[in-house]
Design a protein around this motif. Structure first.
Motif, PDB file in Angstrom:
ATOM      1  N   LYS A 149      46.904 -58.982 -73.861  1.00  0.00           N
ATOM      2  CA  LYS A 149      46.603 -57.635 -73.357  1.00  0.00           C
ATOM      3  C   LYS A 149      45.101 -57.393 -73.303  1.00  0.00           C
ATOM      4  O   LYS A 149      44.569 -56.884 -72.299  1.00  0.00           O
ATOM      5  CB  LYS A 149      47.268 -56.578 -74.250  1.00  0.00           C
ATOM      6  N   TYR A 150      44.397 -57.768 -74.354  1.00  0.00           N
ATOM      7  CA  TYR A 150      42.964 -57.507 -74.391  1.00  0.00           C
ATOM      8  C   TYR A 150      42.184 -58.470 -73.500  1.00  0.00           C
ATOM      9  O   TYR A 150      41.110 -58.116 -72.999  1.00  0.00           O
ATOM     10  CB  TYR A 150      42.448 -57.511 -75.825  1.00  0.00           C
ATOM     11  N   LYS A 151      42.727 -59.653 -73.272  1.00  0.00           N
ATOM     12  CA  LYS A 151      42.124 -60.532 -72.270  1.00  0.00           C
ATOM     13  C   LYS A 151      42.151 -59.842 -70.904  1.00  0.00           C
ATOM     14  O   LYS A 151      41.162 -59.852 -70.155  1.00  0.00           O
ATOM     15  CB  LYS A 151      42.879 -61.861 -72.203  1.00  0.00           C
ATOM     16  N   ALA A 152      43.299 -59.253 -70.570  1.00  0.00           N
ATOM     17  CA  ALA A 152      43.447 -58.581 -69.280  1.00  0.00           C
ATOM     18  C   ALA A 152      42.534 -57.361 -69.168  1.00  0.00           C
ATOM     19  O   ALA A 152      41.929 -57.117 -68.119  1.00  0.00           O
ATOM     20  CB  ALA A 152      44.905 -58.182 -69.076  1.00  0.00           C
ATOM     21  N   LEU A 153      42.419 -56.607 -70.241  1.00  0.00           N
ATOM     22  CA  LEU A 153      41.566 -55.414 -70.210  1.00  0.00           C
ATOM     23  C   LEU A 153      40.086 -55.785 -70.051  1.00  0.00           C
ATOM     24  O   LEU A 153      39.321 -55.067 -69.396  1.00  0.00           O
ATOM     25  CB  LEU A 153      41.777 -54.580 -71.479  1.00  0.00           C
ATOM     26  N   CYS A 154      39.678 -56.901 -70.628  1.00  0.00           N
ATOM     27  CA  CYS A 154      38.296 -57.346 -70.457  1.00  0.00           C
ATOM     28  C   CYS A 154      38.017 -57.735 -69.013  1.00  0.00           C
ATOM     29  O   CYS A 154      36.899 -57.532 -68.507  1.00  0.00           O
ATOM     30  CB  CYS A 154      37.993 -58.525 -71.380  1.00  0.00           C
ATOM     31  N   GLU A 155      39.005 -58.288 -68.343  1.00  0.00           N
ATOM     32  CA  GLU A 155      38.832 -58.603 -66.928  1.00  0.00           C
ATOM     33  C   GLU A 155      38.446 -57.339 -66.152  1.00  0.00           C
ATOM     34  O   GLU A 155      37.515 -57.350 -65.324  1.00  0.00           O
ATOM     35  CB  GLU A 155      40.126 -59.169 -66.342  1.00  0.00           C
ATOM     36  N   GLU A 156      39.155 -56.257 -66.410  1.00  0.00           N
ATOM     37  CA  GLU A 156      38.893 -54.990 -65.720  1.00  0.00           C
ATOM     38  C   GLU A 156      37.473 -54.502 -65.990  1.00  0.00           C
ATOM     39  O   GLU A 156      36.792 -53.992 -65.092  1.00  0.00           O
ATOM     40  CB  GLU A 156      39.904 -53.932 -66.156  1.00  0.00           C
ATOM     41  N   ILE A 157      37.036 -54.647 -67.235  1.00  0.00           N
ATOM     42  CA  ILE A 157      35.686 -54.192 -67.595  1.00  0.00           C
ATOM     43  C   ILE A 157      34.636 -54.962 -66.801  1.00  0.00           C
ATOM     44  O   ILE A 157      33.720 -54.373 -66.220  1.00  0.00           O
ATOM     45  CB  ILE A 157      35.444 -54.358 -69.110  1.00  0.00           C
ATOM     46  N   LEU A 158      34.754 -56.280 -66.770  1.00  0.00           N
ATOM     47  CA  LEU A 158      33.754 -57.082 -66.068  1.00  0.00           C
ATOM     48  C   LEU A 158      33.702 -56.721 -64.585  1.00  0.00           C
ATOM     49  O   LEU A 158      32.613 -56.527 -64.025  1.00  0.00           O
ATOM     50  CB  LEU A 158      34.049 -58.572 -66.236  1.00  0.00           C
ATOM     51  N   ILE A 159      34.849 -56.633 -63.957  1.00  0.00           N
ATOM     52  CA  ILE A 159      34.889 -56.354 -62.513  1.00  0.00           C
ATOM     53  C   ILE A 159      34.236 -55.008 -62.209  1.00  0.00           C
ATOM     54  O   ILE A 159      33.601 -54.831 -61.163  1.00  0.00           O
ATOM     55  CB  ILE A 159      36.343 -56.398 -61.993  1.00  0.00           C
ATOM     56  N   LYS A 160      34.325 -54.069 -63.132  1.00  0.00           N
ATOM     57  CA  LYS A 160      33.744 -52.741 -62.949  1.00  0.00           C
ATOM     58  C   LYS A 160      32.220 -52.792 -62.823  1.00  0.00           C
ATOM     59  O   LYS A 160      31.612 -51.931 -62.181  1.00  0.00           O
ATOM     60  CB  LYS A 160      34.157 -51.872 -64.142  1.00  0.00           C
ATOM     61  N   TYR A 161      31.592 -53.805 -63.411  1.00  0.00           N
ATOM     62  CA  TYR A 161      30.129 -53.864 -63.465  1.00  0.00           C
ATOM     63  C   TYR A 161      29.497 -54.717 -62.367  1.00  0.00           C
ATOM     64  O   TYR A 161      28.279 -54.730 -62.227  1.00  0.00           O
ATOM     65  CB  TYR A 161      29.674 -54.391 -64.832  1.00  0.00           C
ATOM     66  N   VAL A 162      30.287 -55.445 -61.608  1.00  0.00           N
ATOM     67  CA  VAL A 162      29.693 -56.361 -60.643  1.00  0.00           C
ATOM     68  C   VAL A 162      29.025 -55.598 -59.498  1.00  0.00           C
ATOM     69  O   VAL A 162      29.454 -54.512 -59.109  1.00  0.00           O
ATOM     70  CB  VAL A 162      30.722 -57.363 -60.075  1.00  0.00           C
ATOM     71  N   ASP A 163      27.944 -56.169 -58.990  1.00  0.00           N
ATOM     72  CA  ASP A 163      27.293 -55.673 -57.784  1.00  0.00           C
ATOM     73  C   ASP A 163      26.515 -56.839 -57.181  1.00  0.00           C
ATOM     74  O   ASP A 163      26.676 -57.992 -57.607  1.00  0.00           O
ATOM     75  CB  ASP A 163      26.402 -54.455 -58.067  1.00  0.00           C
ATOM     76  N   LYS A 164      25.672 -56.557 -56.204  1.00  0.00           N
ATOM     77  CA  LYS A 164      24.978 -57.641 -55.503  1.00  0.00           C
ATOM     78  C   LYS A 164      23.994 -58.390 -56.400  1.00  0.00           C
ATOM     79  O   LYS A 164      23.679 -59.562 -56.139  1.00  0.00           O
ATOM     80  CB  LYS A 164      24.252 -57.082 -54.282  1.00  0.00           C
TER      81      LYS A 164
END
Length: 333
Positions: A149-164
């Motif tokens: 569960k926490y592996k999956a939640l960390c995925e969401e966190i990282l994707i939230k911060y991506v930009d160019k």
């Protein structure tokens, strides 16, 4: 070009061998690790003077920031975690603090201090049990444990911060197998090979369950290649990385083929009925990456190192077993 690489968990099963490989690629490597599973001098031997060793905890944001800034880090490969369900369940609060609570700080510190690329090692276990024969990255996540569960939640966190300017990539590896200088003997392929060689007996729990497997050499190769891909190809992307989906009993047959001993094979019922397969077609189609090393090759690498006496006392040294190390840490904390 990404030159300065920091590996959290760089003294772990995959991290140790990845650090050695990146040195051969002329990268400036920083290993950031608690070194719970072995001393740097034993893990990195001839390359020790070529690696920046930072003995620290990822839950210490100031130390992590200091490492990123002082070493002018271009890329973080985040491997550090309490890395299986039994280890996690010994102390769920400790597991959550390492696997999840500090993760967003690591991402923010990296992004705010010049890191261009952040590669996160999630897990194929985030899918849970799937009826589909080929589990692709776009299927829903149904994690069965807090670890997943926490592996999956960390995925969401990282994707939230991506930009160019900040490339984030999620990797969902299959179960890794094969020899490492920081060897784990609590993984299915490695367990069966060790028992066959040293005890002349293997126990197959269930046997019909499928598991996705990946030779450690291909896991390392993917991380190396992930430093080279254009950001447009991998930014915000999630990739399964696996090779062979095998039944547990078929892994046993491969072990017998390589070890070539007349060992006893015992089959017993299992409470662990997880059975799942993943497909890695996306990395082939999008990135042109295809694993080249088989489970049979992984078994052979273990066998050769056993023959060369590179593995001492495999059943009594706790360093080969994550859950034993974590139990000792918990008892002493």
């Amino acid at each position: 070009m990404l030159k300065n690489i920091l590996i959290t968990g760089g003294a772990g099963y995959v991290g140790t061998m990845l650090a050695h490989r990146l040195i051969s690629e002329n990268k400036n490597v920083t290993v950031y690790d608690t070194f719970w599973y072995g001393e740097a001098k034993n893990l990195f031997d001839s390359n020790l003077d070529k690696i920046n060793i930072i003995k620290a905890d990822i839950r210490d944001p100031e130390k992590f920031k200091s490492a990123v800034v002082e070493k002018n880090i271009d890329c973080v490969i985040h491997l550090a975690c309490v890395s299986n369900d039994p280890s996690y369940e010994l102390n769920p609060d400790l597991g959550k603090s390492i696997n999840y609570d500090c993760f967003e700080d690591l991402v923010k510190i990296s992004k705010d201090n010049g890191v261009k690329r952040f590669i996160y090692a999630s897990s194929s276990s985030v899918y849970g049990v799937k009826k589909e024969e080929q589990v692709t990255e776009n299927l829903s996540l149904e994690p069965l444990t807090d670890y997943s569960k926490y592996k999956a939640l960390c995925e969401e966190i990282l994707i939230k911060y991506v930009d160019k300017s900040f490339t984030g990539t999620v990797v969902r590896p299959a179960t890794v197998c094969g020899y490492s200088k920081r060897l784990r003997l609590d993984l299915s392929v490695n367990i069966l090979t060790t028992h066959a060689y040293f005890k002349n007996k293997i126990t197959i729990f269930g046997g019909e369950q499928y598991r996705p497997n990946l030779n450690i050499l291909d896991m390392i190769e993917f991380y190396v290649e992930a430093l080279k891909y254009d950001s447009d190809l991998i930014n915000g992307e999630i990739f399964n990385v696996g090779y062979e989906n095998l039944k547990i009993k078929d892994i046993g047959f491969l072990v017998k083929k390589i070890v070539k001993k007349d060992f006893i094979t015992e089959t017993t019922p299992s409470n662990d009925n997880r059975s799942y397969r993943i497909t890695s077609k996306k990395i082939e189609d999008k990135l042109g990456f295809t694993p080249k090393n088989s489970v049979e090759d992984a078994i052979r690498s273990l066998y050769q190192n056993f023959e060369n006496q590179n593995v001492k006392d495999p059943f009594h040294s706790e360093l080969f077993y994550n859950v034993q190390v974590m139990k000792k840490i918990y008892e002493n904390s």
